[in-house]
Scaffold this active site. Structure first.
Site, mmCIF file in Angstrom:
data_model
loop_
_atom_site.group_PDB
_atom_site.id
_atom_site.type_symbol
_atom_site.label_atom_id
_atom_site.label_comp_id
_atom_site.label_asym_id
_atom_site.label_seq_id
_atom_site.Cartn_x
_atom_site.Cartn_y
_atom_site.Cartn_z
ATOM 1 N N ILE A 205 36.418 41.255 45.535
ATOM 2 C CA ILE A 205 37.676 41.079 46.273
ATOM 3 C C ILE A 205 38.851 41.628 45.469
ATOM 4 O O ILE A 205 39.748 42.274 46.017
ATOM 5 C CB ILE A 205 37.886 39.578 46.593
ATOM 6 C CG1 ILE A 205 36.801 39.084 47.564
ATOM 7 C CG2 ILE A 205 39.276 39.323 47.169
ATOM 8 C CD1 ILE A 205 36.777 37.566 47.779
ATOM 9 N N ASP B 172 41.034 37.507 29.556
ATOM 10 C CA ASP B 172 40.353 36.268 29.922
ATOM 11 C C ASP B 172 41.450 35.302 30.358
ATOM 12 O O ASP B 172 42.261 34.869 29.528
ATOM 13 C CB ASP B 172 39.586 35.720 28.710
ATOM 14 C CG ASP B 172 38.886 34.397 29.018
ATOM 15 O OD1 ASP B 172 39.143 33.815 30.089
ATOM 16 O OD2 ASP B 172 38.087 33.956 28.177
ATOM 17 N N ASN C 106 43.092 36.303 41.349
ATOM 18 C CA ASN C 106 41.800 36.441 42.006
ATOM 19 C C ASN C 106 40.624 36.011 41.115
ATOM 20 O O ASN C 106 39.579 35.623 41.627
ATOM 21 C CB ASN C 106 41.637 37.911 42.433
ATOM 22 C CG ASN C 106 40.216 38.275 42.763
ATOM 23 O OD1 ASN C 106 39.734 37.999 43.852
ATOM 24 N ND2 ASN C 106 39.509 38.879 41.807
ATOM 25 N N TYR D 2 33.269 23.476 42.236
ATOM 26 C CA TYR D 2 33.980 24.628 42.819
ATOM 27 C C TYR D 2 34.924 24.157 43.925
ATOM 28 O O TYR D 2 36.092 24.547 43.979
ATOM 29 C CB TYR D 2 32.961 25.636 43.374
ATOM 30 C CG TYR D 2 33.591 26.879 43.981
ATOM 31 C CD1 TYR D 2 34.023 27.928 43.161
ATOM 32 C CD2 TYR D 2 33.757 27.017 45.361
ATOM 33 C CE1 TYR D 2 34.605 29.066 43.715
ATOM 34 C CE2 TYR D 2 34.330 28.148 45.918
ATOM 35 C CZ TYR D 2 34.747 29.178 45.086
ATOM 36 O OH TYR D 2 35.321 30.304 45.625
ATOM 37 N N LYS E 188 39.080 24.611 44.005
ATOM 38 C CA LYS E 188 39.810 25.398 45.006
ATOM 39 C C LYS E 188 40.794 24.530 45.793
ATOM 40 O O LYS E 188 41.866 25.002 46.189
ATOM 41 C CB LYS E 188 38.824 26.115 45.935
ATOM 42 C CG LYS E 188 38.056 27.246 45.225
ATOM 43 C CD LYS E 188 38.995 28.364 44.773
ATOM 44 C CE LYS E 188 38.246 29.524 44.139
ATOM 45 N NZ LYS E 188 39.105 30.655 43.768
HETATM 46 P P1 NDP Z 1 33.301 38.480 41.676
HETATM 47 O O1 NDP Z 1 32.498 37.638 40.739
HETATM 48 O O2 NDP Z 1 32.620 39.571 42.414
HETATM 49 O O3 NDP Z 1 34.560 39.105 40.902
HETATM 50 C C1 NDP Z 1 35.398 38.322 40.111
HETATM 51 C C2 NDP Z 1 35.682 39.048 38.820
HETATM 52 O O4 NDP Z 1 36.490 38.188 37.986
HETATM 53 C C3 NDP Z 1 34.394 39.319 38.019
HETATM 54 O O5 NDP Z 1 34.468 40.573 37.384
HETATM 55 C C4 NDP Z 1 34.415 38.178 37.033
HETATM 56 O O6 NDP Z 1 33.593 38.369 35.900
HETATM 57 C C5 NDP Z 1 35.895 38.143 36.708
HETATM 58 N N1 NDP Z 1 36.232 36.948 35.929
HETATM 59 C C6 NDP Z 1 35.506 35.809 35.791
HETATM 60 N N2 NDP Z 1 36.084 34.986 34.912
HETATM 61 C C7 NDP Z 1 37.205 35.611 34.470
HETATM 62 C C8 NDP Z 1 38.188 35.280 33.523
HETATM 63 N N3 NDP Z 1 38.106 34.133 32.821
HETATM 64 N N4 NDP Z 1 39.203 36.126 33.307
HETATM 65 C C9 NDP Z 1 39.269 37.303 33.992
HETATM 66 N N5 NDP Z 1 38.337 37.700 34.886
HETATM 67 C C10 NDP Z 1 37.310 36.856 35.124
HETATM 68 O O7 NDP Z 1 33.992 37.451 42.677
HETATM 69 P P2 NDP Z 1 34.581 37.642 44.161
HETATM 70 O O8 NDP Z 1 35.235 38.961 44.281
HETATM 71 O O9 NDP Z 1 33.554 37.235 45.136
HETATM 72 O O10 NDP Z 1 35.672 36.476 44.153
HETATM 73 C C11 NDP Z 1 37.015 36.683 43.796
HETATM 74 C C12 NDP Z 1 37.775 35.387 44.088
HETATM 75 O O11 NDP Z 1 37.600 35.013 45.440
HETATM 76 C C13 NDP Z 1 37.324 34.188 43.264
HETATM 77 O O12 NDP Z 1 38.447 33.406 42.924
HETATM 78 C C14 NDP Z 1 36.438 33.429 44.229
HETATM 79 O O13 NDP Z 1 36.358 32.056 43.923
HETATM 80 C C15 NDP Z 1 37.176 33.669 45.533
HETATM 81 N N6 NDP Z 1 36.362 33.509 46.712
HETATM 82 C C16 NDP Z 1 35.239 34.259 46.873
HETATM 83 C C17 NDP Z 1 34.446 34.073 47.986
HETATM 84 C C18 NDP Z 1 33.203 34.853 48.210
HETATM 85 O O14 NDP Z 1 32.450 34.473 49.113
HETATM 86 N N7 NDP Z 1 32.903 35.908 47.466
HETATM 87 C C19 NDP Z 1 34.786 33.083 49.016
HETATM 88 C C20 NDP Z 1 35.999 32.361 48.758
HETATM 89 C C21 NDP Z 1 36.751 32.581 47.638
HETATM 90 P P3 NDP Z 1 32.131 37.624 35.871
HETATM 91 O O15 NDP Z 1 31.229 38.494 36.689
HETATM 92 O O16 NDP Z 1 31.761 37.578 34.419
HETATM 93 O O17 NDP Z 1 32.307 36.234 36.442
#
Ligand code: NDP
Length: 257
Positions: free
Chosen positions: A22, A67, A94, A162, A166
């Site tokens: 996203i 981070d 995000n 989780y 949220k």
């Molecule tokens: P992804 O895991 O595909 O992408 C999120 C990115 O953020 C990853 O690269 C992740 O790394 C990175 N990340 C994790 N922890 C940190 C940190 N401490 N600092 C900086 N970056 C970090 O997730 P989505 O795109 O699916 O989700 C994005 C957002 O949308 C999240 O907040 C999620 O909770 C929310 N969301 C997603 C839904 C879904 O169905 N996909 C539904 C509802 C909400 P790593 O891979 O190591 O975790």
């Protein structure tokens, strides 16, 4: 007149966790609308690949390894972006994690803390550091990525940690909106349904779980990351100039039932 409101030319946007999923689509959407985008992400290789992909699309993109749980690093990045770019206009919070299908009674301290730390603490640190600089200029837009899980309890996978994180994001959004509304900074959130990204792979690969997800959704499908990015673009733009403290549900109707 109306389409001009979506023009983000001259604005600087920061997207956390923008290396994939996203976040990467949000960076693209904001960049296509003319913003200069800083992708702030945990994994250096994803920072690099996102920056390259965005630049290939003609978007002015920068990258930063971040981070969000490290408040000192968040503050340092806010300082650096403000210094290098002159201002910060848009923040998309995000970055988030979801390691689901763990029952409450089996949830370890570390598992609970990891979700709270990234999804809530990190989001607050970013709001605080980037928001302070927006308040100094008297303008800015923050868009938090919440979740339908902040409203409902998902089925069948247990994920109390989780869901709680949220729900807290949604109320933090409203709290900041109330504090900052009179000082030119809008704070809104998007609450997505299941979106097809690496985060939901575990469920989409589980036939029984995926079937339940679809049955629970009036539109009978999951979403695509671009469908969240377009809502984020709207909330970040002047088209949403009267909106603050809103939690916009982009969930295929999931929360109707
Ligand atoms: P992804 O895991 O595909 O992408 C999120 C990115 O953020 C990853 O690269 C992740 O790394 C990175 N990340 C994790 N922890 C940190 C940190 N401490 N600092 C900086 N970056 C970090 O997730 P989505 O795109 O699916 O989700 C994005 C957002 O949308 C999240 O907040 C999620 O909770 C929310 N969301 C997603 C839904 C879904 O169905 N996909 C539904 C509802 C909400 P790593 O891979 O190591 O975790």
């Amino acid at each position: 007149m109306y389409l001009d409101k979506y023009n983000l030319g001259g604005r600087v946007a920061v997207v956390t966790g923008g290396g994939q999923g996203i976040g990467l689509c949000c960076a693209q959407a904001l960049g296509e609308a003319g913003a200069k985008v800083v992708v702030a992400e945990l994994h250096p290789e994803r920072v690099e690949s996102a920056r390259e992909a965005l630049r290939k699309q003609g978007i002015a993109a920068e990258g930063a390894v971040l981070d969000v749980t490290d408040s000192t690093a968040v503050e340092a990045l806010a300082e650096r972006v403000a210094r290098d770019q002159g201002h910060i206009d848009i923040l998309v919070n995000n970055a988030g994690v979801a390691v689901s299908d763990v029952r409450a009674e089996d949830t370890s301290d570390a598992h609970w803390r990891m979700h709270m730390s990234v999804n809530l603490d990190g989001l607050f640190y970013c709001c605080r550091s980037f928001g302070r600089r927006m308040l100094e200029r008297g303008s800015g837009a923050v868009v938090n990525i919440g979740s339908m899980s902040g409203f409902i309890v998902n089925k069948p996978q247990p994920q109390s940690f989780y869901n709680a994180s949220k729900a807290a994001v949604h109320h933090l959004t409203r709290s900041l909106a109330a504090e900052w509304g009179g000082r030119g900074v809008r704070v809104n959130a998007v609450a997505p349904t299941y979106i097809e990204t690496p985060l939901t792979r575990f469920g989409m690969q589980n036939a029984a779980m995926y079937k339940t997800w679809l049955e629970m959704t009036p539109m009978n499908r999951v979403g695509q990351p671009e469908e969240i990015a377009s809502v984020v673009l709207f909330l970040a733009s002047d088209a949403a100039s009267l909106m603050t403290g809103a939690i916009v549900q982009a969930d295929g109707g999931y929360t109707c039932w």
